[in-house]
Design a protein around this motif. Structure first.
Motif, PDB file in Angstrom:
ATOM      1  N   LEU A 156       0.871  -1.165   0.000  1.00 36.38           N
ATOM      2  CA  LEU A 156       0.000   0.000   0.000  1.00 36.38           C
ATOM      3  C   LEU A 156       0.910   1.217   0.000  1.00 36.38           C
ATOM      4  O   LEU A 156       1.618   1.470   0.969  1.00 36.38           O
ATOM      5  CB  LEU A 156      -0.918   0.024   1.221  1.00 36.38           C
ATOM      6  CG  LEU A 156      -2.267  -0.707   1.108  1.00 36.38           C
ATOM      7  CD1 LEU A 156      -2.043  -2.186   0.885  1.00 36.38           C
ATOM      8  CD2 LEU A 156      -3.114  -0.475   2.347  1.00 36.38           C
ATOM      9  N   SER A 182       1.168   5.800   3.837  1.00 29.80           N
ATOM     10  CA  SER A 182      -0.262   5.481   3.869  1.00 29.80           C
ATOM     11  C   SER A 182      -0.768   5.566   5.296  1.00 29.80           C
ATOM     12  O   SER A 182       0.001   5.388   6.245  1.00 29.80           O
ATOM     13  CB  SER A 182      -0.493   4.069   3.305  1.00 29.80           C
ATOM     14  OG  SER A 182      -0.023   3.961   1.976  1.00 29.80           O
ATOM     15  N   ASN A 185      -5.292   2.627   7.434  1.00 27.92           N
ATOM     16  CA  ASN A 185      -5.595   1.313   6.878  1.00 27.92           C
ATOM     17  C   ASN A 185      -5.840   0.322   8.012  1.00 27.92           C
ATOM     18  O   ASN A 185      -5.272   0.450   9.092  1.00 27.92           O
ATOM     19  CB  ASN A 185      -4.441   0.833   5.999  1.00 27.92           C
ATOM     20  CG  ASN A 185      -4.244   1.720   4.786  1.00 27.92           C
ATOM     21  OD1 ASN A 185      -5.045   1.724   3.867  1.00 27.92           O
ATOM     22  ND2 ASN A 185      -3.155   2.492   4.782  1.00 27.92           N
TER      23      ASN A 185
END
Length: 204
Positions: A156, A182, A185
């Protein structure tokens, strides 16, 4: 040390790829784009179900489409440096499931794509197994198996608010699962083994 290039002879598969095209294209029209050449197209359900193994990648054109691999195998050119097994760019609401993918740079690549589902796919011997990038968000990866990638299993990169649940990442050269730049998540019940590192969170 740089990952070794994966070179494996390509088995014969049918049918031949489309002339003058880099991939099979699944589209929301009467034939599902190329779907009618490689499987069956259910137009009301916007579902393409593969009936053949393939030697060319698949591009999903359009939103809210289902690609059911039906246990079939998509095989790349024999190295980990070329092409994508399945490619979504700017795609929303699509499902990719029950597909086996090997010998591509990216087994499955999502870029700038949102609220898609990857379920019960098997990506092996690719450069990257599953790569979610370009600000993609709201995607769900569930029950996928990623193994023997030349670099990382699941990535990711600059992508947030995705869910990874019940995935297995094993025997990838570097990282089983990488989250890079990121945030927000959710990872639940994922399994890693035999990787240089299992799950790594980079800058967020």
């Amino acid at each position: 040390e740089s990952p070794a290039t994966i070179t494996i002879s390509q088995p014969p598969v049918e049918p031949p790829p489309p002339a003058n095209a880099g991939a099979w294209h699944i589209q929301d029209n009467a034939t599902g784009g190329d779907c009618s050449s490689i499987g069956t197209w259910n137009a009301p359900a916007k579902t393409c179900t593969l009936s053949k193994d393939l030697s060319q990648g698949i591009v999903i054109d359009g939103n809210n489409t289902i690609l059911d691999g039906n246990g079939r195998l998509v095989t790349g050119s024999g190295t980990s440096t070329l092409g994508n097994g399945v490619y979504l760019n700017g795609t929303t609401g699509t499902t990719i499931k029950n597909l086996n993918i090997q010998k591509f740079s990216n087994g499955i690549l999502l870029s700038e794509s949102f609220n898609n589902t990857l379920a019960n796919n098997n990506a092996s011997n690719n450069g990257f197994g599953i790569n979610i990038t370009g600000g993609s968000g709201g995607n769900t990866l569930v029950g996928n198996t990623v193994s023997n990638s030349g670099v990382h299993g699941i990535v990711l990169d600059s992508s947030s608010n995705n869910t990874l649940r019940g995935n297995t990442a094993s025997n990838n050269v570097l990282l089983g699962i990488l989250l890079q730049s990121s945030s927000a998540n959710t990872l639940t019940s994922n399994t890693t083994s035999g990787n240089f590192h299992g799950i790594v969170v980079g800058s967020t």
